[in-house]
Structures are given as structure tokens and as C-alpha cells.
Design a protein around this motif. Structure first.
Motif, mmCIF file in Angstrom:
data_model
loop_
_atom_site.group_PDB
_atom_site.id
_atom_site.type_symbol
_atom_site.label_atom_id
_atom_site.label_comp_id
_atom_site.label_asym_id
_atom_site.label_seq_id
_atom_site.Cartn_x
_atom_site.Cartn_y
_atom_site.Cartn_z
ATOM 1 N N LYS A 157 0.831 -1.212 0.000
ATOM 2 C CA LYS A 157 0.000 0.000 0.000
ATOM 3 C C LYS A 157 0.862 1.257 0.000
ATOM 4 O O LYS A 157 0.585 2.213 -0.729
ATOM 5 C CB LYS A 157 -0.914 -0.002 1.225
ATOM 6 C CG LYS A 157 -2.097 -0.952 1.089
ATOM 7 C CD LYS A 157 -3.167 -0.653 2.129
ATOM 8 C CE LYS A 157 -4.418 -1.473 1.852
ATOM 9 N NZ LYS A 157 -5.639 -0.800 2.326
ATOM 10 N N ASP A 166 -3.861 -0.958 -3.973
ATOM 11 C CA ASP A 166 -4.762 0.173 -3.760
ATOM 12 C C ASP A 166 -4.693 0.616 -2.298
ATOM 13 O O ASP A 166 -4.966 -0.166 -1.383
ATOM 14 C CB ASP A 166 -6.190 -0.275 -4.107
ATOM 15 C CG ASP A 166 -7.196 0.854 -3.910
ATOM 16 O OD1 ASP A 166 -6.758 2.008 -3.707
ATOM 17 O OD2 ASP A 166 -8.408 0.574 -3.963
ATOM 18 N N ASP A 167 -4.302 1.889 -2.062
ATOM 19 C CA ASP A 167 -4.058 2.288 -0.683
ATOM 20 C C ASP A 167 -5.292 2.872 0.006
ATOM 21 O O ASP A 167 -5.213 3.365 1.117
ATOM 22 C CB ASP A 167 -2.872 3.256 -0.583
ATOM 23 C CG ASP A 167 -3.232 4.659 -1.021
ATOM 24 O OD1 ASP A 167 -4.255 4.794 -1.721
ATOM 25 O OD2 ASP A 167 -2.495 5.594 -0.670
ATOM 26 N N SER A 168 -6.456 2.789 -0.661
ATOM 27 C CA SER A 168 -7.651 3.261 0.028
ATOM 28 C C SER A 168 -8.111 2.177 1.003
ATOM 29 O O SER A 168 -7.704 1.028 0.925
ATOM 30 C CB SER A 168 -8.764 3.556 -0.983
ATOM 31 O OG SER A 168 -9.052 2.394 -1.717
ATOM 32 N N VAL A 224 -10.253 -0.487 2.013
ATOM 33 C CA VAL A 224 -11.209 -1.367 1.322
ATOM 34 C C VAL A 224 -12.183 -1.953 2.337
ATOM 35 O O VAL A 224 -11.803 -2.753 3.189
ATOM 36 C CB VAL A 224 -10.475 -2.504 0.580
ATOM 37 C CG1 VAL A 224 -11.467 -3.405 -0.126
ATOM 38 C CG2 VAL A 224 -9.458 -1.931 -0.402
#
Lengths: 108, 292
Positions: B149, B155-157, B159
Motif C-alpha cells: 500500500k 490500492d491504498d484506500s 477497502v
């Protein structure tokens, strides 16, 4: 329990466990006490330095890789030695270069 | 090959004590800007001492393999540490940390396999090995996801999904059940747990690996430094439990030291970043509020 790789002082299982537990509890108190006030810019180097220390598991890897009597254990031991050595060597070097950057004037 | 150095057990334990003191002094020095570089050196010296003496006194059956492992690991470690960009250092520390946790899980597994092979194993060893396996596998996969991340390859959002907490609990339960199966060896499933490669340990590892991924996936990129600090504490605990498996004093001392100080550091980092530890720990329960 006479395996030379286990370094057992006391011979019966319960007293060995309590001796290990003693080390665990005392070390937990020491670890709790030594970290007090840390300047913010040392947070990451300290984390990195502590991470390098946790590479101490390399000792376990060496013992197991060395004394592994079955093929499975030897292969696992070899993988563990590689991973733990990356942790130790890389960990100390990265910590060192982080601290170098402070010395060369990058303080905030 | 017999051991290179024939040290009495007491002498070895004493060298481990010296190494333990050097770790404590090194960590303490690292909390002050002036003494921090010295602290890192003292700690590295303690590590060299502890590892060096272990290599010398251990009865090594496969010396070529062992030294090849040390050489390969050392070379990769140097290469990664030398070529890393300053901005990429946090994810590299995360990756190193994962390697340490993974090594602990593998060591515990190898020891269990060895013990099943020789037929001499106690409940204490299988129980602590199960614990080391769970913590080590969670640390490895959690750290890999955290580093990914930070590095932008994952994806660093944050989840989020329905039933997040239930999914985590389910894999934890599977891992614990596999550990109990390994420890108690009930007649259920016949001789399966006694196979040469000890299947129940690997069921535990797979479940804990998935748990490690699930724990970090719901956490956003901004919280990653705190997550890595927490996983660092875990990898210390994994090393300490491996110390219980092998009954090795310096593993217990150094691992526990990192476990405890790493937890305090995580709390301090949370405070300075204005985050709640529980929030990071459980993947932001408070943020969405509609879990469970």
C-alpha cells in the motif's frame, strides 16, 4: 529433551516453561519502561531499529536449519535463514542511513 | 559437521545475556537524537555476537546450506538497503519486518516437523509453535500488504466490505482450531496430523495468512506507518514465542523487548498522528459504524 539444539538447563518441561516465562515477563517490563519520550523525527528510525532486533529469530533459523533431520525441516530452515538474514542485515543498514540523514543536517 | 566451538551451556547462556543487555542499551540510546547512531551500533553488535556464537556452537548437519542461506540473505539485505530511496524507506522497513515474522513461522514449523519425526514432542512445544505460526504468518502477510500500500502497488484506500469482522473472526477461528488439533492431536481425522509434514500446522499457516491480509486491507494508506509499527511489535512477539519453542533465552529476551517497546511506540505514533489505536487495530470500526 536432550536435543543439543535446545539448550535446556532444567530438564523437566514445566520448570523450563516457567524459566522462559520469567524471561518473557521481565523483558516485557523492560521493553515497556525504556520507551518514554521520543522526538517525533526519531519514530521511524526507532521502529526500524526495533525491527532489526526482531530479526533475532535468525538464531532460531540457524538452529533449525543446522539440526534439521528431515528434508522438510531443512528446506524450511534454509528459507527462514534467508528471510531472517535479510531482516537483520537490511534492517540495521536502513536504520543507520536514516540516522545519517539526521546528522547531515536534515532536522525539522 | 560437529560444532566448531565446544562451549559449555553456561558460557553460551552468558553470551546471550550480554547480547540481551546490548539490545536493551541500544534501544534506550535510540530514543535520543544524540545517542541514536551509537544505539543502533550497540544493538547491531549484540546481534552479531548472538548470531555468531550460535553459528559456532550449533551442531550443523548441513553447513553448506546454512552458509549459503546467510550469504544470500545478507546480499539481498545489503542490496535493498543500499539502493532504497529515502522516501521508500518506510515500506522497506515494513517488508523487512514481514520477513522476520515469516522466518519465525517457518522456524516453528520446521521444529514441529523435526519433533514429529523423532516422536518426542510436548504439548508446550506444539502450543507455542502454533502461536508463533499464527503471529508470524499474520505479520508476514500484513506487512507485505502494508508495504504494498505504501509503495502504491496495492490500492491504498481503505477497502471496506460487508461482514468484514465476521470474515476476520472466521479465519482466526480456523487457525486456532488447527492449532488445537496440532496440540491435542484428537483421534478425529485419524493419523492426518501425524503425517511427516504435519498438515494441521500448514492449515493454521494458510488461515493466519489470509487473516493477515484481511486485517490490513481495510486500513487506509495514511495509517500505514502505525500499522507497520504494530506489526513490528507482532514480529517481536513471534520471535519470542519461537524462543519458547526452542527454549532459547536470547530469542525470548530480544523478541519480548521488541514486542513491548514496539507496542508503546505504536501508541505514541498513534497519539502524535491523532489516531486511535483501536481504530487502526480493528480496521477502522468507528469510521463506518455499520459493521457486524
Amino acid at each position: 529433551m536432550t536435543d543439543p539444539a535446545t539448550f535446556v538447563l532444567a530438564t523437566d518441561g514445566a520448570s523450563v516453561f516457567v524459566r522462559n516465562l520469567t524471561l518473557f515477563v521481565l523483558a516485557a517490563f523492560v521493553g515497556y519502561e525504556i520507551i518514554t519520550k521520543i522526538p517525533t523525527n526519531l519514530h521511524t528510525p526507532l521502529m526500524s531499529g526495533a525491527n532489526a532486533i526482531s530479526g533475532i529469530t535468525l538464531i532460531g533459523s540457524v538452529v533449525v536449519a543446522g539440526s534439521g533431520e528431515t528434508l522438510y525441516a531443512t528446506v524450511l530452515g534454509f528459507l527462514a535463514v534467508v528471510m531472517a538474514t535479510v531482516n537483520v542485515v537490511g534492517g540495521y543498514l536502513v536504520t543507520n542511513s536514516m540516522l545519517d540523514q539526521f546528522r547531515s543536517g536534515g532536522r525539522d | 559437521m560437529a560444532a566448531i566451538l565446544d562451549l559449555p551451556e553456561a558460557a553460551l547462556a552468558f553470551v546471550y545475556l550480554v547480547a540481551g543487555v546490548m539490545f536493551i542499551q541500544g534501544l534506550r540510546d535510540m530514543t535520543h537524537p544524540r545517542t541514536a547512531p551509537r544505539g543502533n551500533l550497540i544493538s547491531a553488535g549484540g546481534m552479531a555476537l548472538a548470531v555468531g556464537v550460535t553459528v559456532l556452537v550449533t551442531n550443523i548437519l548441513t553447513p553448506v546450506l546454512l552458509f549459503a542461506g546467510l550469504l544470500v540473505g545478507g546480499a539481498v539485505g545489503v542490496w535493498l538497503a543500499v539502493t532504497v530511496e529515502t522516501t521508500e524507506m518506510p515500506q522497506l522497513v515494513g517488508l523487512f519486518n514481514g520477513f522476520g515474522g515469516g522466518a519465525s513461522a517457518l522456524v516453528a514449523g520446521a521444529e514441529v516437523i523435526d519433533m514429529f519425526g523423532t516422536g518426542s514432542f510436548g504439548v508446550g512445544v506444539t502450543a507455542t509453535a502454533s502461536l508463533a505460526g499464527i503471529i508470524g504468518a499474520v505479520t508476514f502477510w500484513g506487512s507485505v500488504v502494508a508495504a504494498g500500500k505504501l509503495h502504491g502497488v496495492i490500492d491504498d484506500s481503505a477497502v471496506r466490505y460487508d461482514g468484514e469482522q465476521i470474515a476476520k473472526a472466521a479465519f482466526l477461528i480456523v487457525a486456532v482450531l488447527a492449532g488445537l488439533h496440532l496440540t491435542l492431536r484428537p483421534p478425529l481425522l485419524g493419523s492426518v496430523p501425524l503425517a511427516e509434514w504435519v498438515p494441521s500446522y500448514w492449515v493454521l499457516i494458510v488461515a493466519a495468512s489470509i487473516l493477515g491480509v484481511l486485517l490490513v486491507i481495510p486500513i487506509g494508506g495514511a495509517d500505514m506507518p502505525v500499522v507497520i509499527a504494530l506489526l513490528n511489535s507482532y514480529s517481536g512477539l513471534a520471535a519470542a514465542t519461537t524462543g519458547f519453542v526452542l527454549s532459547n533465552s536470547v530469542l525470548i529476551i530480544a523478541g519480548t523487548l521488541v514486542g513491548a517497546s514496539g507496542l508503546i511506540l505504536t501508541i505514541i505514533m498513534c497519539e502524535s498522528m491523532n489516531r486511535s489505536l483501536a481504530n487502526v487495530f480493528f480496521g477502522g470500526i468507528g469510521e463506518s459504524g455499520d459493521d457486524g
